[in-house]
Write an enzyme that holds these catalytic residues in place. Sequence first.
Site, PDB file in Angstrom:
ATOM      1  N   GLY A  74      20.410  11.508  -8.448  1.00  0.00           N
ATOM      2  CA  GLY A  74      19.855  10.305  -7.838  1.00  0.00           C
ATOM      3  C   GLY A  74      18.673   9.748  -8.625  1.00  0.00           C
ATOM      4  CB  THR A  75      15.814  11.405 -10.304  1.00  0.00           C
ATOM      5  OG1 THR A  75      15.418  12.120  -9.126  1.00  0.00           O
ATOM      6  CG2 THR A  75      14.588  11.001 -11.093  1.00  0.00           C
ATOM      7  CG  ASN A 154      13.171  10.800   1.158  1.00  0.00           C
ATOM      8  OD1 ASN A 154      12.930   9.586   1.100  1.00  0.00           O
ATOM      9  ND2 ASN A 154      12.373  11.688   0.599  1.00  0.00           N
ATOM     10  CD  GLN A 184      18.088  12.952   2.503  1.00  0.00           C
ATOM     11  OE1 GLN A 184      18.834  13.825   2.956  1.00  0.00           O
ATOM     12  NE2 GLN A 184      17.365  13.159   1.419  1.00  0.00           N
ATOM     13  CB  SER A 204      21.878  12.910  -5.152  1.00  0.00           C
ATOM     14  OG  SER A 204      21.631  14.219  -5.568  1.00  0.00           O
ATOM     15  CG  HIS A 206      21.112  18.187  -4.967  1.00  0.00           C
ATOM     16  ND1 HIS A 206      20.081  18.622  -4.180  1.00  0.00           N
ATOM     17  CD2 HIS A 206      20.623  17.143  -5.674  1.00  0.00           C
ATOM     18  CE1 HIS A 206      19.003  17.865  -4.407  1.00  0.00           C
ATOM     19  NE2 HIS A 206      19.315  16.961  -5.314  1.00  0.00           N
ATOM     20  CB  THR A 242      29.092  15.947 -23.587  1.00  0.00           C
ATOM     21  OG1 THR A 242      29.006  15.782 -24.997  1.00  0.00           O
ATOM     22  CG2 THR A 242      30.395  16.640 -23.211  1.00  0.00           C
ATOM     23  CB  CYS A 329       8.247  15.421  -5.348  1.00  0.00           C
ATOM     24  SG  CYS A 329       9.963  15.036  -5.601  1.00  0.00           S
TER      25      CYS A 329
HETATM   26  C1  LIG Z   1      16.071   9.340  -0.986  1.00  0.00           C
HETATM   27  C2  LIG Z   1      16.185  10.147  -2.242  1.00  0.00           C
HETATM   28  N1  LIG Z   1      16.285   9.522  -3.432  1.00  0.00           N
HETATM   29  C3  LIG Z   1      16.399  10.188  -4.590  1.00  0.00           C
HETATM   30  C4  LIG Z   1      16.405  11.559  -4.614  1.00  0.00           C
HETATM   31  C5  LIG Z   1      16.530  12.258  -5.928  1.00  0.00           C
HETATM   32  O1  LIG Z   1      17.846  12.740  -6.118  1.00  0.00           O
HETATM   33  P1  LIG Z   1      18.130  13.911  -7.202  1.00  0.00           P
HETATM   34  O2  LIG Z   1      17.526  15.155  -6.646  1.00  0.00           O
HETATM   35  O3  LIG Z   1      19.628  13.977  -7.304  1.00  0.00           O
HETATM   36  O4  LIG Z   1      17.519  13.463  -8.478  1.00  0.00           O
HETATM   37  C6  LIG Z   1      16.278  12.272  -3.407  1.00  0.00           C
HETATM   38  C7  LIG Z   1      16.197  13.753  -3.412  1.00  0.00           C
HETATM   39  O5  LIG Z   1      15.244  14.330  -2.952  1.00  0.00           O
HETATM   40  C8  LIG Z   1      16.173  11.545  -2.193  1.00  0.00           C
HETATM   41  O6  LIG Z   1      16.059  12.169  -1.005  1.00  0.00           O
END
Ligand SMILES: Cc1ncc(COP(=O)(O)O)c(C=O)c1O
Length: 382
Positions: A74-75, A154, A184, A204, A206, A242, A329
């Site tokens: 996601g990041t 989130n 989320q 994302s 995971h 890759t 974080c």
């Molecule tokens: C709302 C939201 N955006 C982005 C992310 C980041 O995703 P990733 O951990 O796959 O980089 C998270 C994960 O904590 C999230 O909850």
Amino acid sequence: MKKSEYLYLDHAATTPMREIAIKAFIDAEHEGFANSSGGHNLSRKAKNILEQSRETIAAIFNVAPNEIIFTSGGTEADNWSIKSLFNKKIDADSNLVTTNIEHEAVLASAQWIKDNDYNVTFSACLESGELDKSSFLNAINKNTIIASAMRANNETGIIQPIKELSNDVKKKNPSTLFHSDVVQAVVSDKIDFHKEGIQSAAISAHKIGGPKGVGAMFLSNEFKLPSMLHGGKQELERRAGTVNVSGVASFASALQEQQNNFDDEIMIMTKEKQEFEKIVKDNFKVKVIGESEKRLPHISNIQFEKVNSEVLMVDLDLNGLGVSRGSACASGAQKPSHVLKAMGVSKDFINNHLRFSFGWSTDLGDGKKAAKILLDSLEKIT
Ligand SMILES: Cc1ncc(COP(=O)(O)O)c(C=O)c1O
């Protein structure tokens, strides 16, 4: 996943991989280990797995397969969508509009744009936790390249009025790219990107029972974004590197399993969260954040009167309940939550919150068990 005595209620941070996703990863490593960009038979096997996975994911979001680009999570997708248009020589008046309750992946990307001297609006949110639509729309003008608002928060689980917002943004500036972080929201809500007016999104793996380090960017075919990574011509020349085929196969199988079991999983999360909140409210002075708002079924953010969340979190951990103070974080950095601050939570209460998040592996009875551990801890430390 093997269940232990430890009760895990931090699924919004990450959730265990589904067995089917672990199997899909292993199978793909066996059958499709070759580089999916190669020209031989084994590469074609990898490429087939990759494209089948893309089709599975695209169908779930009702989009075209070529609108899904695989990323490291996601990041990366948030960074890419938000920053890449500000990465070349563009008009100095170009601007970005976002909200002050976004995940750090969006906030820090927006700050990078601001540091590069472009105009960025971090629009406010209301005390209810819903974004302030009029302040967001007021900031949209003819130079707004990107507008970005998360589909659901989130930390609080509060769902945002994205369909109306994207529609109104388009009325003000039809060429603005509307990005939404749906990382989320995908955990416990169904999303149709085109119907909701979302033109770019971060997803994302995971969070829904797939592997860490894999995700996708949805990008509507109406838009093109420059590649952030420079190198090979993978992912239709849009992302160099890759491709993590096994991770992607695992992601697709986790998402498909989630969709197949959607109603049952949501029913359990909802029931357990409601039970948990009711027992806690009946027995201790608490405030459930966003209680009267539309919330994702898996997230419960609770404010405890006169209880420091750090102390409570440690005691819960010692007693077998894993929760968090908000986004992963922020809890690592021990900072008060920017989301709660934006909602106007006063200094006196900002460190009195914990996030309890349920997930696909939550069992019936987990809400009650969690409430008991929590009430025992509260009795001990207050
Ligand atoms: C709302 C939201 N955006 C982005 C992310 C980041 O995703 P990733 O951990 O796959 O980089 C998270 C994960 O904590 C999230 O909850």
